[in-house]
Design an enzyme around this catalytic site. Structure first.
Site, PDB file in Angstrom:
ATOM      1  N   GLU A   1      61.951 -45.353 -61.703  1.00 55.60           N
ATOM      2  CA  GLU A   1      62.986 -45.647 -62.703  1.00 55.60           C
ATOM      3  C   GLU A   1      62.536 -45.066 -64.032  1.00 55.60           C
ATOM      4  O   GLU A   1      61.499 -45.469 -64.572  1.00 55.60           O
ATOM      5  CB  GLU A   1      63.219 -47.154 -62.818  1.00 55.60           C
TER       6      GLU A   1
ATOM      7  N   THR B   1      72.370 -50.577 -64.676  1.00 52.27           N
ATOM      8  CA  THR B   1      73.512 -50.746 -65.572  1.00 52.27           C
ATOM      9  C   THR B   1      73.874 -52.207 -65.759  1.00 52.27           C
ATOM     10  O   THR B   1      74.089 -52.675 -66.876  1.00 52.27           O
ATOM     11  CB  THR B   1      74.724 -49.971 -65.045  1.00 52.27           C
ATOM     12  N   CYS B   2      73.935 -52.958 -64.683  1.00 44.41           N
ATOM     13  CA  CYS B   2      74.406 -54.341 -64.773  1.00 44.41           C
ATOM     14  C   CYS B   2      73.548 -55.168 -65.721  1.00 44.41           C
ATOM     15  O   CYS B   2      74.064 -55.839 -66.607  1.00 44.41           O
ATOM     16  CB  CYS B   2      74.428 -54.979 -63.390  1.00 44.41           C
TER      17      CYS B   2
ATOM     18  N   CYS C   1      77.251 -55.596 -66.997  1.00 47.22           N
ATOM     19  CA  CYS C   1      77.906 -56.887 -66.848  1.00 47.22           C
ATOM     20  C   CYS C   1      77.156 -58.050 -67.493  1.00 47.22           C
ATOM     21  O   CYS C   1      77.789 -58.966 -68.019  1.00 47.22           O
ATOM     22  CB  CYS C   1      78.169 -57.172 -65.368  1.00 47.22           C
TER      23      CYS C   1
ATOM     24  N   LYS D   1      77.427 -57.751 -71.407  1.00 45.12           N
ATOM     25  CA  LYS D   1      78.856 -57.862 -71.728  1.00 45.12           C
ATOM     26  C   LYS D   1      79.340 -59.296 -71.581  1.00 45.12           C
ATOM     27  O   LYS D   1      80.110 -59.793 -72.414  1.00 45.12           O
ATOM     28  CB  LYS D   1      79.657 -56.928 -70.823  1.00 45.12           C
TER      29      LYS D   1
ATOM     30  N   TYR E   1      62.754 -58.712 -62.809  1.00 43.24           N
ATOM     31  CA  TYR E   1      62.890 -57.639 -61.814  1.00 43.24           C
ATOM     32  C   TYR E   1      61.523 -57.029 -61.515  1.00 43.24           C
ATOM     33  O   TYR E   1      61.163 -56.808 -60.349  1.00 43.24           O
ATOM     34  CB  TYR E   1      63.841 -56.567 -62.337  1.00 43.24           C
TER      35      TYR E   1
ATOM     36  N   TYR F   1      89.041 -52.133 -66.605  1.00 43.71           N
ATOM     37  CA  TYR F   1      88.467 -53.430 -66.966  1.00 43.71           C
ATOM     38  C   TYR F   1      87.408 -53.317 -68.056  1.00 43.71           C
ATOM     39  O   TYR F   1      87.284 -54.216 -68.899  1.00 43.71           O
ATOM     40  CB  TYR F   1      87.931 -54.151 -65.733  1.00 43.71           C
TER      41      TYR F   1
ATOM     42  N   GLU G   1      87.970 -55.445 -71.392  1.00 39.18           N
ATOM     43  CA  GLU G   1      87.018 -56.515 -71.696  1.00 39.18           C
ATOM     44  C   GLU G   1      86.443 -56.344 -73.089  1.00 39.18           C
ATOM     45  O   GLU G   1      86.335 -57.316 -73.855  1.00 39.18           O
ATOM     46  CB  GLU G   1      85.903 -56.521 -70.646  1.00 39.18           C
TER      47      GLU G   1
ATOM     48  N   ASP H   1      76.872 -47.715 -56.831  1.00 41.54           N
ATOM     49  CA  ASP H   1      77.926 -46.960 -57.499  1.00 41.54           C
ATOM     50  C   ASP H   1      77.819 -45.456 -57.273  1.00 41.54           C
ATOM     51  O   ASP H   1      78.807 -44.735 -57.406  1.00 41.54           O
ATOM     52  CB  ASP H   1      77.898 -47.229 -59.005  1.00 41.54           C
TER      53      ASP H   1
ATOM     54  N   HIS I   1      92.812 -83.528 -59.074  1.00 43.53           N
ATOM     55  CA  HIS I   1      93.701 -83.703 -60.224  1.00 43.53           C
ATOM     56  C   HIS I   1      92.988 -84.487 -61.328  1.00 43.53           C
ATOM     57  O   HIS I   1      92.259 -85.434 -61.040  1.00 43.53           O
ATOM     58  CB  HIS I   1      94.957 -84.455 -59.782  1.00 43.53           C
TER      59      HIS I   1
ATOM     60  N   GLU J   1      94.066 -77.052 -58.734  1.00 36.68           N
ATOM     61  CA  GLU J   1      94.832 -77.808 -57.744  1.00 36.68           C
ATOM     62  C   GLU J   1      96.131 -77.107 -57.353  1.00 36.68           C
ATOM     63  O   GLU J   1      96.670 -77.336 -56.267  1.00 36.68           O
ATOM     64  CB  GLU J   1      95.150 -79.211 -58.267  1.00 36.68           C
TER      65      GLU J   1
END
Length: 467
Positions: free
Chosen positions: A35, A42-43, A48, A51, A99, A179, A183, A304, A437, A442
């Protein structure tokens, strides 16, 4: 002695690559993972996770306003962008450490360099050294699409840069209607920015149910977001006041920042795939079979970069399936047909299964159940926001084949709905489930009346006694 240096070399330290590396190592494989930036992909690093933290930050403004209707007096509130950025960075650093720790505890060797494929069983690292591997797994993810060829494109930012801006833009123009674009439009508006969304089409969120698309447009406009349909950005210029954006209809918009969010593309450039003979789609995605194997038997790809279903849980599952199949003697494949999905706009969206349009295009005979109501919270807060729910049922076997929600907590609700649909729940199964309820959820088990697109009653589920 084995002729290969390692059993598996993984290129890309995102969610899919890390899961594959860890599981392969647990099966006894000798694994290295390369890496060049930061572990987490990315996530975790610029997608994500940060974000969603921004989304949480943006929603406090709505909560402060709503509190007054419940007797609270909230005075003197203020928002500090640098504090959010600093706290976000600390959390991302913590996750990256997790990680790294998981990989090290699994016995995976981490290579903090760029790796390029030089053959079916060989990669070259940035320092010039070469490593041979029985198998190579490409998990390089995606990147923002920079294909918008306009003057001044370099003055625009993408979702990557948004997480590191030194200050909250007072105004921003966002091109895109997927999205990611929406977002950011929603959360920035919640934080106080003046937001304009520019889109060449006439509707938002291509591929989503038509009624969800229409309702989101109304909600975003009600939140003060300007939606400019049927136009694109022609050029971007720098001025003393920020950015001058010229649209293709001749109009000029002024903003502090311009965000280009016209989609993402597979991150396959410069990985060495062509030299190794790996087949790519026209958009650059790696072509794989159901086992994530490319046309080169020793090279696989997940996530991806394959452009199948571009979601983090899918990449993780694909990586796990690859490792179990190749190294664990437990072959299995990932089912991409039923994937719960959320869009963290305000209000948020949760969907799973087919849209009404997709189901009808397949020639199915459908029963449609839907409701539009004012949630209980809004009765005292005064918020005009509503909740919409739609259940799509196949008449042939009464199976629920699609559920589409827009409203508070839709993402949390749709995860559970995904479980029921995965085990093949019918509308009768929904009907015989007791309601909780008062709750918005519901409504999913109390809907009894079928509707067509022109027949939708006005209800208020949470604010109406269950009688």
């Amino acid at each position: 002695m084995d002729k290969f240096d390692v059993d598996l070399f993984v290129i890309g330290g995102g969610s899919g690559g890390v899961r594959a590396a860890r599981i392969a190592a647990s099966h006894g494989a000798r694994v290295r993972i390369a890496e060049e930036y930061r572990l987490g992909g990315t996530c975790v690093i610029r997608g994500c996770v940060p974000k969603k933290l921004f989304v949480y930050a943006s929603r406090f403004a709505h909560e402060f306003t709503a509190a007054a209707g419940f007797g609270w007096t909230v005075e003197g509130t203020s928002f500090d962008w640098p504090t959010l950025i600093a706290n976000k960075d600390r959390e991302i650093e913590r996750l990256e450490g997790a990680y790294r720790g998981n990989l090290e505890r699994s016995g995976v060797e981490i290579v903090p360099q760029r790796a390029v494929i030089t053959g079916p069983n060989e990669v070259e690292l940035a320092d010039g050294s070469r490593v041979t591997a029985r198998y190579i797994l490409v998990a390089t993810g995606g990147r923002p699409n920079l294909g918008l060829d306009i003057p001044g494109r370099e003055l625009g930012i993408t979702s990557n840069e948004m997480f590191h801006l030194p200050r909250l833009p007072a105004s921003i123009v966002i091109q895109g209607a997927g999205y990611i674009a929406l977002e950011f439009a929603s959360l920035l508006a919640g934080l106080g920015s003046k937001v304009t969304v520019v889109h060449r089409g006439d509707k938002l969120l291509r591929g989503f149910d038509e009624e969800i698309r229409e309702r989101l447009s109304k909600e975003l406009e009600a939140a003060g977001i300007a939606l400019e349909f049927g136009v694109t950005i022609d050029s971007i210029d720098a001025t003393d006041q920020g950015r001058r954006v010229r649209l293709n209809d001749g109009r000029v918009l002024l903003a502090d920042e311009v965000m280009l969010a016209i989609g993402r593309v597979p991150n396959t450039v410069g990985v060495g795939l062509e030299a190794a003979g790996v087949q790519l789609n026209p958009n650059g995605a790696i072509v794989v079979d159901e086992n994530s194997r490319t046309n080169i038997p020793s090279i696989y790809a997940v996530g991806d970069v394959t452009d199948r279903v571009n979601l983090t849980p899918i990449a993780i599952r694909e990586g796990h399936a690859f490792a179990d199949t190749v190294f664990g003697g437990k072959p299995w494949v990932v089912d991409h047909s039923l994937v719960p999905t959320a869009v963290f706009t305000e209000p948020e969206i949760g969907v799973v299964g087919l849209t009404e349009e997709e189901a009808r295009a397949q020639g199915r005979r459908l029963d449609i159940y839907k409701t539009d109501f004012r949630p209980m919270k809004a009765t005292l807060s005064g918020s005009p926001s509503r909740v919409f729910m739609k259940i799509i049922v196949d008449q042939k076997d009464d199976k629920v084949i699609g559920v589409h929600l827009i409203g508070e907590a839709s993402a949390e609700i749709i995860q559970i709905v995904g479980i029921t649909m995965t085990v093949g729940a019918t509308k009768a199964d929904f009907d015989r489930t007791l309601a909780l309820h008062p709750s918005a959820a519901e409504e999913l088990v109390t809907l009894r009346t079928k509707h067509d697109s022109s027949d939708l009653p006005e209800q208020s589920a949470e604010s109406t006694p269950a009688i």
